[in-house]
Enzyme design. Sequence first.
Site, PDB file in Angstrom:
ATOM      1  N   GLU A  50      -5.685   6.908  -8.247  1.00 25.10           N
ATOM      2  CA  GLU A  50      -6.214   7.915  -7.321  1.00 25.10           C
ATOM      3  C   GLU A  50      -5.928   7.578  -5.861  1.00 25.10           C
ATOM      4  O   GLU A  50      -5.819   8.463  -5.018  1.00 25.10           O
ATOM      5  CB  GLU A  50      -7.711   8.124  -7.542  1.00 25.10           C
ATOM      6  CG  GLU A  50      -8.065   8.777  -8.878  1.00 25.10           C
ATOM      7  CD  GLU A  50      -8.191   7.773 -10.026  1.00 25.10           C
ATOM      8  OE1 GLU A  50      -7.819   6.590  -9.862  1.00 25.10           O
ATOM      9  OE2 GLU A  50      -8.668   8.189 -11.111  1.00 25.10           O
ATOM     10  N   PHE A 112     -23.315   7.721 -16.851  1.00 29.22           N
ATOM     11  CA  PHE A 112     -21.963   7.174 -17.004  1.00 29.22           C
ATOM     12  C   PHE A 112     -21.040   7.743 -15.921  1.00 29.22           C
ATOM     13  O   PHE A 112     -20.983   8.955 -15.739  1.00 29.22           O
ATOM     14  CB  PHE A 112     -21.422   7.515 -18.399  1.00 29.22           C
ATOM     15  CG  PHE A 112     -19.995   7.078 -18.599  1.00 29.22           C
ATOM     16  CD1 PHE A 112     -19.658   5.729 -18.584  1.00 29.22           C
ATOM     17  CD2 PHE A 112     -18.987   8.016 -18.788  1.00 29.22           C
ATOM     18  CE1 PHE A 112     -18.338   5.326 -18.746  1.00 29.22           C
ATOM     19  CE2 PHE A 112     -17.671   7.627 -18.966  1.00 29.22           C
ATOM     20  CZ  PHE A 112     -17.348   6.269 -18.942  1.00 29.22           C
ATOM     21  N   GLN A 113     -20.386   6.878 -15.211  1.00 27.55           N
ATOM     22  CA  GLN A 113     -19.463   7.238 -14.131  1.00 27.55           C
ATOM     23  C   GLN A 113     -20.127   8.043 -13.017  1.00 27.55           C
ATOM     24  O   GLN A 113     -19.488   8.876 -12.374  1.00 27.55           O
ATOM     25  CB  GLN A 113     -18.234   7.973 -14.686  1.00 27.55           C
ATOM     26  CG  GLN A 113     -17.410   7.056 -15.593  1.00 27.55           C
ATOM     27  CD  GLN A 113     -16.055   7.616 -15.938  1.00 27.55           C
ATOM     28  OE1 GLN A 113     -15.861   8.812 -16.028  1.00 27.55           O
ATOM     29  NE2 GLN A 113     -15.102   6.712 -16.161  1.00 27.55           N
ATOM     30  N   LYS A 162     -20.036  18.554 -13.039  1.00 26.34           N
ATOM     31  CA  LYS A 162     -19.361  19.181 -14.180  1.00 26.34           C
ATOM     32  C   LYS A 162     -19.940  20.562 -14.506  1.00 26.34           C
ATOM     33  O   LYS A 162     -19.201  21.513 -14.742  1.00 26.34           O
ATOM     34  CB  LYS A 162     -19.485  18.252 -15.396  1.00 26.34           C
ATOM     35  CG  LYS A 162     -18.767  18.787 -16.613  1.00 26.34           C
ATOM     36  CD  LYS A 162     -18.826  17.817 -17.772  1.00 26.34           C
ATOM     37  CE  LYS A 162     -17.977  18.350 -18.920  1.00 26.34           C
ATOM     38  NZ  LYS A 162     -18.037  17.504 -20.107  1.00 26.34           N
ATOM     39  N   MET A 470       4.073 -10.363   7.724  1.00 29.24           N
ATOM     40  CA  MET A 470       3.335 -10.327   8.982  1.00 29.24           C
ATOM     41  C   MET A 470       2.259 -11.412   9.009  1.00 29.24           C
ATOM     42  O   MET A 470       1.978 -12.000  10.053  1.00 29.24           O
ATOM     43  CB  MET A 470       2.723  -8.938   9.204  1.00 29.24           C
ATOM     44  CG  MET A 470       2.114  -8.760  10.575  1.00 29.24           C
ATOM     45  SD  MET A 470       3.295  -9.099  11.908  1.00 29.24           S
ATOM     46  CE  MET A 470       3.941  -7.454  12.224  1.00 29.24           C
TER      47      MET A 470
HETATM   48  C1  LIG Z   1      -4.506  -3.377   1.721  1.00 28.92           C
HETATM   49  C2  LIG Z   1      -4.192  -4.430   2.729  1.00 28.92           C
HETATM   50  N1  LIG Z   1      -4.492  -5.721   2.498  1.00 28.92           N
HETATM   51  C3  LIG Z   1      -4.188  -6.660   3.417  1.00 28.92           C
HETATM   52  C4  LIG Z   1      -3.623  -6.333   4.599  1.00 28.92           C
HETATM   53  C5  LIG Z   1      -3.299  -7.399   5.648  1.00 28.92           C
HETATM   54  N2  LIG Z   1      -1.854  -7.472   5.887  1.00 28.92           N
HETATM   55  C6  LIG Z   1      -1.254  -6.860   6.925  1.00 28.92           C
HETATM   56  S1  LIG Z   1       0.413  -7.032   6.928  1.00 28.92           S
HETATM   57  C7  LIG Z   1       0.362  -7.966   5.538  1.00 28.92           C
HETATM   58  C8  LIG Z   1       1.629  -8.484   4.924  1.00 28.92           C
HETATM   59  C9  LIG Z   1       2.415  -7.401   4.289  1.00 28.92           C
HETATM   60  O1  LIG Z   1       3.397  -7.979   3.455  1.00 28.92           O
HETATM   61  P1  LIG Z   1       4.608  -7.107   2.959  1.00 28.92           P
HETATM   62  O2  LIG Z   1       4.127  -5.850   2.347  1.00 28.92           O
HETATM   63  O3  LIG Z   1       5.507  -7.944   2.144  1.00 28.92           O
HETATM   64  O4  LIG Z   1       5.303  -6.684   4.332  1.00 28.92           O
HETATM   65  P2  LIG Z   1       6.090  -7.609   5.380  1.00 28.92           P
HETATM   66  O5  LIG Z   1       5.144  -7.929   6.497  1.00 28.92           O
HETATM   67  O6  LIG Z   1       6.579  -8.837   4.658  1.00 28.92           O
HETATM   68  O7  LIG Z   1       7.198  -6.720   5.832  1.00 28.92           O
HETATM   69  C10 LIG Z   1      -0.956  -8.135   5.085  1.00 28.92           C
HETATM   70  C11 LIG Z   1      -1.356  -8.934   3.917  1.00 28.92           C
HETATM   71  C12 LIG Z   1      -3.367  -4.960   4.821  1.00 28.92           C
HETATM   72  N3  LIG Z   1      -2.847  -4.504   5.955  1.00 28.92           N
HETATM   73  N4  LIG Z   1      -3.629  -4.042   3.866  1.00 28.92           N
END
Ligand SMILES: Cc1ncc(C[n+]2csc(CCOP(=O)(O)OP(=O)(O)O)c2C)c(N)n1
Length: 565
Positions: A50, A112-113, A162, A470
Amino acid sequence: MKKTGAQILCECLIEEGVEVIFGFPGGVVLPFYDTLPQYPQLRHILVRHEQAAAHAADAYARVTGKVGVCLATSGPGATNLVTGIANAYLDSVPVIAITGQVATPFIGKDAFQEIDITGITIPITKIGSLVLDVKDLSRAVKEAFYVARTGRPGPCIIDVPKDIFQAKTEYSYPDKVNLPGYKPKLFGHSAQIKKAVDTINRAENPVVIAGRGVLISRAWDELKELAEKAQIPVVTTLLGIGAFPETHVLSFGWMGMHGMHYANKAVDEADVLIAIGMRFDDRATGIVSAFAPRARIVHIDVDPAEIGKNVRVDVPIVGDIKNVLMDLNKGIEPSQHLDWIHQLEQWRLEHPALTIRDSDSILPQYVIHQIYEATAGNAYITTGVGQNQMWAAQYYYYDKPNRLVSSGGLGTMGFELPAAIGAKVGCPKDVVWCIAGDGGFQMTLQEMATIVQEDIDVKIAIINNGYLGMVRQWQEMFYQRQYVGSTLTGPDFVKLAEAYGIPAERISDKVMVRSAIETAMAYKGPYLLDFVVDPEENVFPMVPPGAKLVEAMEWPGINARTLMK
Ligand SMILES: Cc1ncc(C[n+]2csc(CCOP(=O)(O)OP(=O)(O)O)c2C)c(N)n1
Ligand SMILES: [Mg+2]
């Protein structure tokens, strides 16, 4: 003739111009699904989670300017929507989330749910309603759509038990809404507009900052008129990218943590800032106490809550941006600002933010730029969050509005693939590239099944650096290179894509980058490219957290060729 709640919901959606619902069924929404075949105008796209339905609806709304619709069952279906609703809320995207609820006699019984989804989503929706009488359903839908798309847009939720789907009543669609507490202000106050006109006409070093509000209000022509008439340089926020053509002579890129140094410098040195449809987010402003120290700030926004929230404002104007700019432009005198523009050009030469250093390995920036060239700048680009997102924003130049579809406010990894689905469904004739991080892609990659089942022709480029890049960059810079929790393995993305039925290629050699992109584009249907990029490449420039905008860390040794113009 009486209709069931499920029929009424379908009729209302059609009245609102809805053509597509991104959804996933479950027990309490079965009466709705059972009714759907009576309304072939409503296309249902079955997602695999979702969250993806909400992101797809969000991206669909961003690219079309219409309201996006997602639907889930009660309980876990509804809670799975939450991240997507929050994402739409923080980026002001009009999305209607429809959730099923347990039948009215069970409400409050921990059935439920059963989950109180309207309660859970109070802080991340503009309005939400739990419909307890079928007679209220059409009004709830009318209000939700009205509120979602007016003022500062945002998500609204309609929770339908529902038995309300099954109950019957006479149907008529209300032609008006009556919401006494909700009156978005559409026109700017004339005295404030006059003040802004005087401030702008007297400015010597003015800068426009264009935010996503310009895109939402579809005010790009009015913005262009303002900029060209008074010769005012324009920078955008990350989410404002595309509000002003990036290859225009008055465009000076985008500001903020990973924005161009010359854009940040322009903001820092400006004597007048015209901030339009932006909210002075901390990623855009750097440390706020040092933000734009020389500037008088004109702030135009439809949401009065944004005025003075983060930075002091000298001339606030609350109103719809298109209307305000039309009024404002009437008073703007033609001007030149030659010295100022020359100064900005000088900064751009001295701080060429968009360089690609020489390298035998595949640099992510190179991949993005090759996609830019192969698509002649015309594609819709969806991104994940992290380095891939910043490179996609930096190395693709956006001349047209709403082409960059990216999660700015919430920064939701996993947005990229479902967003590509929504963008392609919204703009089926256009080319859509999904720029994914290898981390973010693993959060929603199940949507490859949706892509295949619905034959959605999106091209996927994984920027595969083997890291939560990042996070690794921050660890490198601020945590003594302790790469804890950021080294990332993944499946063989090529085999995985093929298992889903999507042709795919891994590219490890720089000379193959362009031809792989062209093969993907020539193919009729979805295609995945797994780019094995330099694992420790960093995003520059970077304004460290807590620093001033002008204190950017720049490329270590700028000597590579400059790609700008
Ligand atoms: C749902 C979620 N969890 C954690 C983060 C924290 N976060 C920001 S950038 C990043 C790294 C992203 O890694 P990747 O998708 O491989 O992209 P890259 O930076 O390597 O291009 C994380 C963990 C986030 N933004 N969103
Ligand atoms: Mg990565």
